[in-house]
Design a protein around this motif. Structure first.
Motif, PDB file in Angstrom:
ATOM      1  N   GLY A 188       0.788  -1.226   0.000  1.00 16.49           N
ATOM      2  CA  GLY A 188       0.000   0.000   0.000  1.00 16.49           C
ATOM      3  C   GLY A 188       0.814   1.266   0.000  1.00 16.49           C
ATOM      4  O   GLY A 188       0.253   2.356  -0.042  1.00 16.49           O
ATOM      5  N   GLY A 189       2.146   1.163   0.028  1.00 16.98           N
ATOM      6  CA  GLY A 189       2.971   2.357   0.016  1.00 16.98           C
ATOM      7  C   GLY A 189       3.129   2.920  -1.383  1.00 16.98           C
ATOM      8  O   GLY A 189       2.594   2.407  -2.369  1.00 16.98           O
ATOM      9  N   ASP A 190       3.876   3.997  -1.481  1.00 13.26           N
ATOM     10  CA  ASP A 190       4.056   4.699  -2.749  1.00 13.26           C
ATOM     11  C   ASP A 190       5.260   4.218  -3.546  1.00 13.26           C
ATOM     12  O   ASP A 190       5.314   4.425  -4.762  1.00 13.26           O
ATOM     13  CB  ASP A 190       4.207   6.205  -2.486  1.00 13.26           C
ATOM     14  CG  ASP A 190       2.989   6.798  -1.819  1.00 13.26           C
ATOM     15  OD1 ASP A 190       1.925   6.814  -2.462  1.00 13.26           O
ATOM     16  OD2 ASP A 190       3.098   7.239  -0.651  1.00 13.26           O
ATOM     17  N   CYS A 191       6.242   3.631  -2.887  1.00 15.28           N
ATOM     18  CA  CYS A 191       7.475   3.248  -3.565  1.00 15.28           C
ATOM     19  C   CYS A 191       7.883   1.838  -3.172  1.00 15.28           C
ATOM     20  O   CYS A 191       7.404   1.278  -2.184  1.00 15.28           O
ATOM     21  CB  CYS A 191       8.605   4.221  -3.225  1.00 15.28           C
ATOM     22  SG  CYS A 191       8.315   5.907  -3.823  1.00 15.28           S
ATOM     23  N   ASP A 217      13.433   8.135   1.792  1.00 14.59           N
ATOM     24  CA  ASP A 217      13.880   9.511   1.557  1.00 14.59           C
ATOM     25  C   ASP A 217      13.890   9.824   0.061  1.00 14.59           C
ATOM     26  O   ASP A 217      13.443  10.891  -0.369  1.00 14.59           O
ATOM     27  CB  ASP A 217      15.268   9.694   2.166  1.00 14.59           C
ATOM     28  CG  ASP A 217      15.783  11.113   2.006  1.00 14.59           C
ATOM     29  OD1 ASP A 217      15.053  12.048   2.365  1.00 14.59           O
ATOM     30  OD2 ASP A 217      16.919  11.281   1.522  1.00 14.59           O
ATOM     31  N   TRP A 218      14.413   8.902  -0.732  1.00 13.32           N
ATOM     32  CA  TRP A 218      14.424   9.075  -2.184  1.00 13.32           C
ATOM     33  C   TRP A 218      13.002   9.121  -2.730  1.00 13.32           C
ATOM     34  O   TRP A 218      12.713   9.862  -3.684  1.00 13.32           O
ATOM     35  CB  TRP A 218      15.204   7.924  -2.818  1.00 13.32           C
ATOM     36  CG  TRP A 218      15.159   7.895  -4.315  1.00 13.32           C
ATOM     37  CD1 TRP A 218      15.904   8.624  -5.188  1.00 13.32           C
ATOM     38  CD2 TRP A 218      14.307   7.065  -5.110  1.00 13.32           C
ATOM     39  NE1 TRP A 218      15.587   8.304  -6.484  1.00 13.32           N
ATOM     40  CE2 TRP A 218      14.593   7.345  -6.467  1.00 13.32           C
ATOM     41  CE3 TRP A 218      13.325   6.102  -4.827  1.00 13.32           C
ATOM     42  CZ2 TRP A 218      13.954   6.710  -7.527  1.00 13.32           C
ATOM     43  CZ3 TRP A 218      12.687   5.475  -5.869  1.00 13.32           C
ATOM     44  CH2 TRP A 218      12.998   5.778  -7.208  1.00 13.32           C
ATOM     45  N   THR A 223       5.275  10.792   1.105  1.00 11.77           N
ATOM     46  CA  THR A 223       5.012   9.440   0.614  1.00 11.77           C
ATOM     47  C   THR A 223       5.195   8.430   1.744  1.00 11.77           C
ATOM     48  O   THR A 223       5.731   8.739   2.806  1.00 11.77           O
ATOM     49  CB  THR A 223       5.970   9.087  -0.534  1.00 11.77           C
ATOM     50  OG1 THR A 223       7.322   9.077  -0.043  1.00 11.77           O
ATOM     51  CG2 THR A 223       5.845  10.086  -1.663  1.00 11.77           C
ATOM     52  N   THR A 224       4.748   7.231   1.489  1.00 12.57           N
ATOM     53  CA  THR A 224       4.941   6.124   2.433  1.00 12.57           C
ATOM     54  C   THR A 224       5.568   4.956   1.692  1.00 12.57           C
ATOM     55  O   THR A 224       5.492   4.859   0.469  1.00 12.57           O
ATOM     56  CB  THR A 224       3.618   5.674   3.062  1.00 12.57           C
ATOM     57  OG1 THR A 224       2.742   5.197   2.033  1.00 12.57           O
ATOM     58  CG2 THR A 224       2.957   6.822   3.812  1.00 12.57           C
ATOM     59  N   ASP A 252      17.715   4.678  10.301  1.00 12.06           N
ATOM     60  CA  ASP A 252      16.418   4.869  10.942  1.00 12.06           C
ATOM     61  C   ASP A 252      16.161   6.353  11.199  1.00 12.06           C
ATOM     62  O   ASP A 252      17.074   7.100  11.552  1.00 12.06           O
ATOM     63  CB  ASP A 252      16.388   4.107  12.271  1.00 12.06           C
ATOM     64  CG  ASP A 252      15.029   4.137  12.926  1.00 12.06           C
ATOM     65  OD1 ASP A 252      14.173   3.318  12.547  1.00 12.06           O
ATOM     66  OD2 ASP A 252      14.816   4.979  13.827  1.00 12.06           O
ATOM     67  N   ILE A 253      14.924   6.776  11.018  1.00 16.24           N
ATOM     68  CA  ILE A 253      14.578   8.173  11.288  1.00 16.24           C
ATOM     69  C   ILE A 253      13.804   8.335  12.588  1.00 16.24           C
ATOM     70  O   ILE A 253      13.578   9.429  13.075  1.00 16.24           O
ATOM     71  CB  ILE A 253      13.780   8.785  10.112  1.00 16.24           C
ATOM     72  CG1 ILE A 253      13.845  10.313  10.146  1.00 16.24           C
ATOM     73  CG2 ILE A 253      12.334   8.269  10.120  1.00 16.24           C
ATOM     74  CD1 ILE A 253      13.274  10.978   8.920  1.00 16.24           C
ATOM     75  N   GLY A 254      13.331   7.213  13.166  1.00 14.55           N
ATOM     76  CA  GLY A 254      12.716   7.262  14.480  1.00 14.55           C
ATOM     77  C   GLY A 254      11.250   7.582  14.505  1.00 14.55           C
ATOM     78  O   GLY A 254      10.721   8.048  15.515  1.00 14.55           O
TER      79      GLY A 254
END
Length: 296
Positions: A188-191, A217-218, A223-224, A252-254
């Motif tokens: 279900g994500g965008d990428c 990030d890219w 987006t998810t 990781d971004i946390g």
């Protein structure tokens, strides 16, 4: 003196030990001795160590160059390694070498050469190329003509090398994309997973060439990403021991993101989690998964 099969020397007795030789190559009068004879502690092991010390020799000692030679060693046909602890306290123009000879000292091959900065730890060398040969080792120190510090070695020993790992049952280097037989899916994500050739990221895993990259990030702000990268189905029915090994880098971004590796033995109907990362991590993942997949 010939040592048959290998060498073990901890420098706990007389110095030089029986069969060992010390030379004064510069004529300074200052040579390899035991650490206590130099008035120094053993900084890298217990008991005594071999030690050469430009500092304690004094500023007027002149150029100090000295060599410590092992006895001859008849290595067996079974490949050996050699290791020793050392502490090179570097200063100025001092330099050290560890070398091996296969022709009774007529010529020497350098296994280690170092000029600084300070180095302390265990040095380890593969002697497979010298199996079944008569060899000799030497440790060479020079202060290069300037008042310097010292080099200390201890716990010299040869040891049996582990057998080489078996050829992989399956491997993928991700140099083409998508890899043959692999599948990509999104929850279900965008990428999705991409090649680093597409995302433009360096290969942060420590591997060479390209890598598989799930890169939120890219993918972009707003987006998810919920992406799966799945290997082909593997026939392990004849295997009793199976390891999973791969290089990875997880940034990781946390904010609830995570990465995981799973394994399935029912064509993807269900999965067993092997590892989950929820904080920055980098390295080589090694896991014995025989209890899950062997014979499947």
């Amino acid at each position: 003196c010939v040592l048959d099969g290998g060498i073990v020397e901890y420098f706990e007795g007389e110095f030089p030990p029986p069969g060992w030789i010390v030379t004064d190559d510069s004529g300074s009068g200052h040579v390899w001795m035991r650490n206590d004879q130099w008035g120094e502690s053993n900084y890298i092991g217990s008991g005594y160590a071999a030690h050469i010390d430009s500092d304690n020799a004094g500023s007027g000692a002149g150029t100090i160059t000295t060599t410590l030679y092992s006895p001859y060693v008849q290595l067996p046909t079974v490949p050996k390694g050699i290791r020793f602890n050392h502490y090179f306290n570097a200063l100025g123009s001092d330099e050290v070498w560890f070398e091996i000879s296969t022709d009774n000292g007529a010529s020497w091959m350098t296994l280690y050469n170092y000029e600084g900065p300070d180095a302390i730890g265990t040095l380890d060398f593969d002697l497979s190329a010298y199996a079944d040969m008569l060899v000799q080792f030497r440790w060479v120190y020079t202060d290069g003509g300037s008042w310097a510090w010292w080099w200390q070695i201890d716990d010299v020993e040869t040891y049996d090398l582990p057998p080489p790992p078996p050829a992989p049952l399956f491997s993928e280097d991700f140099e083409s994309w998508p890899p043959a037989g692999w599948s990509l899916s999104q929850g279900g994500g965008d990428c999705n997973f991409e090649s680093t050739a597409t995302t433009g990221r360096p290969n942060y895993t420590g591997g060479s060439g390209e890598a598989a990259d799930a890169d939120s990030d890219w993918c972009g702000s707003g987006t998810t990403m919920d992406a799966d990268l799945v290997t082909p189905t593997l026939d392990l029915s004849g295997e009793t021991t199976v390891y999973l090994v791969f290089k990875y880098d997880y940034n990781d971004i946390g904010s609830g993101d995570f990465a995981m590796a799973d394994v399935s033995i029912d064509d993807g109907a269900s999965y067993t989690a092997l590892v989950t990362w929820t904080a920055d991590a980098n390295g080589t993942y090694v896991q014995d998964i025989s209890g899950i997949v062997a014979g499947e």
